[in-house]
Write an enzyme that holds these catalytic residues in place. Structure first.
Site, PDB file in Angstrom:
ATOM      1  CB  CYS A  95      12.453   4.548   1.209  1.00 31.06           C
ATOM      2  SG  CYS A  95      12.571   5.409   2.810  1.00 31.06           S
ATOM      3  CG  HIS A 185       8.700   6.866  -0.320  1.00 35.46           C
ATOM      4  ND1 HIS A 185       8.466   5.517  -0.143  1.00 35.46           N
ATOM      5  CD2 HIS A 185       9.353   7.278   0.798  1.00 35.46           C
ATOM      6  CE1 HIS A 185       8.948   5.123   1.030  1.00 35.46           C
ATOM      7  NE2 HIS A 185       9.499   6.183   1.611  1.00 35.46           N
ATOM      8  CD  GLU A 187       6.627   4.235  -2.832  1.00 39.15           C
ATOM      9  OE1 GLU A 187       6.795   3.797  -1.686  1.00 39.15           O
ATOM     10  OE2 GLU A 187       7.507   4.877  -3.452  1.00 39.15           O
TER      11      GLU A 187
END
Length: 241
Positions: A95, A185, A187
Site C-alpha cells: 500500500c 493489503h 496482511e
C-alpha cells in the site's frame, strides 16, 4: 542464525484496530515469520534505518500518510529503499510502501482519479505474473483487501505490471527481479478489513459509497495473503544462494 527481515513501519492502524497490535505484527502473522526473525524500524516515529547489507529482505508497511506530502521521514525512507533495491535487496512494499517504492525508483504517485477504494475486491493477474516467483501460483483472478486514496499513477522505468484491477492498472509491480510493490493489503484478515470499513464509514458515505454494502462484501483473501509468504520464502532462498 539466518539473516533478519526488516519491517519498515510507516504508520499505525486506525485507532479502533490497534487492540490487534500494529502492522508489523499483522505482517509477521500473515507471512509466517517468527518475531525473532525480524527487526522493526518505526520510521514515522523517527527511528533510523539500518544498513541493508546482511538483511534477508525488507517489507514496507501501509500508512495513513500520503507519499505526496514528502515528509522528511518518508523521503529519507524512499532514499534508503531506492538504494537497497538497486543493490539487490529483496523488497516488498505494501500500500503506502508500494507507492513509496515506486516513488523511490522514479515513478509517480498521486490521488487516484477514481477516488477511494475500500473492501474485498477482485485483482487480476497480468501476463508477466505467470513467470513471477511471488505471483505465478496464484489464480488468474483473486480477492484482496484494499483501502487507499492514492495510487501509483506512473510506474518507474524498468517496472513490470503483475496485477491490475478495475480501479487501478498498477495493483502490483516488480522492479528488476527483487523488488515488488502491491497496492492491496496481503496482511489484512477479514476482521482487519471490517474494522477499517467501520472506521471509515463517514468518509465512505460522504464520497458516495455504500458502507453497509462494502461491509457485507468483506470476506477472506487467502490468495492475496500468499504473496507475503512467498516473498519471505523467495528472499530466504536468495540469501542461501
Amino acid at each position: 542464525m539466518p539473516p533478519h527481515f526488516l519491517i519498515i513501519e510507516t504508520g499505525q492502524p486506525v485507532e479502533s484496530m490497534r487492540r490487534h497490535r500494529g502492522f508489523p505484527h499483522w505482517i509477521r502473522v500473515a507471512a509466517g515469520l517468527p518475531a525473532g526473525d525480524s527487526v522493526v524500524a518505526n520510521v514515522e516515529a523517527g527511528e533510523t534505518l539500518p544498513a541493508h547489507e546482511g538483511l534477508a529482505g525488507a517489507i514496507v508497511t501501509g500508512s495513513a500518510a500520503m507519499v505526496t506530502d514528502r515528509t522528511e521521514w518518508s523521503e529519507r525512507s524512499a532514499a534508503w529503499l531506492g538504494e537497497a533495491a538497486r543493490a539487490g535487496l529483496p523488497v516488498l512494499g505494501i500500500c503506502y510502501g508500494h507507492q513509496l517504492l515506486a516513488h523511490a525508483l522514479g515513478g509517480k504517485v498521486g490521488d487516484n482519479p477514481l477516488g477511494r477504494r475500500m473492501g474485498t475486491l477482485e485483482i487480476r493477474k497480468a501476463a508477466p505474473a505467470g513467470e513471477d516467483p511471488l505471483f505465478e501460483p496464484l489464480p488468474a483472478a483473486f480477492a484482496a483487501q484494499l483501502t487507499h486514496v492514492q495510487s501509483v499513477l506512473e510506474l518507474p522505468e524498468g517496472a513490470t505490471v503483475l496485477a491490475h484491477s478495475e480501479h487501478d492498472p498498477h495493483q502490483a509491480f516488480r522492479w528488476g527481479d527483487r523488488a515488488w510493490g502491491v497496492q492491496f493489503h496481503p496482511e489484512f484478515s477479514a476482521t482487519h478489513m471490517r474494522g477499517y470499513v467501520r472506521a471509515r464509514h463517514v468518509a465512505l458515505a460522504r464520497e458516495g459509497h455504500d458502507p453497509a454494502a462494502i461491509l457485507a462484501n468483506v470476506g477472506a483473501a487467502p490468495q492475496a495473503r500468499r504473496v507475503l509468504r512467498r516473498f519471505v520464502h523467495h528472499a530466504r532462498q536468495l540469501a542461501r544462494a
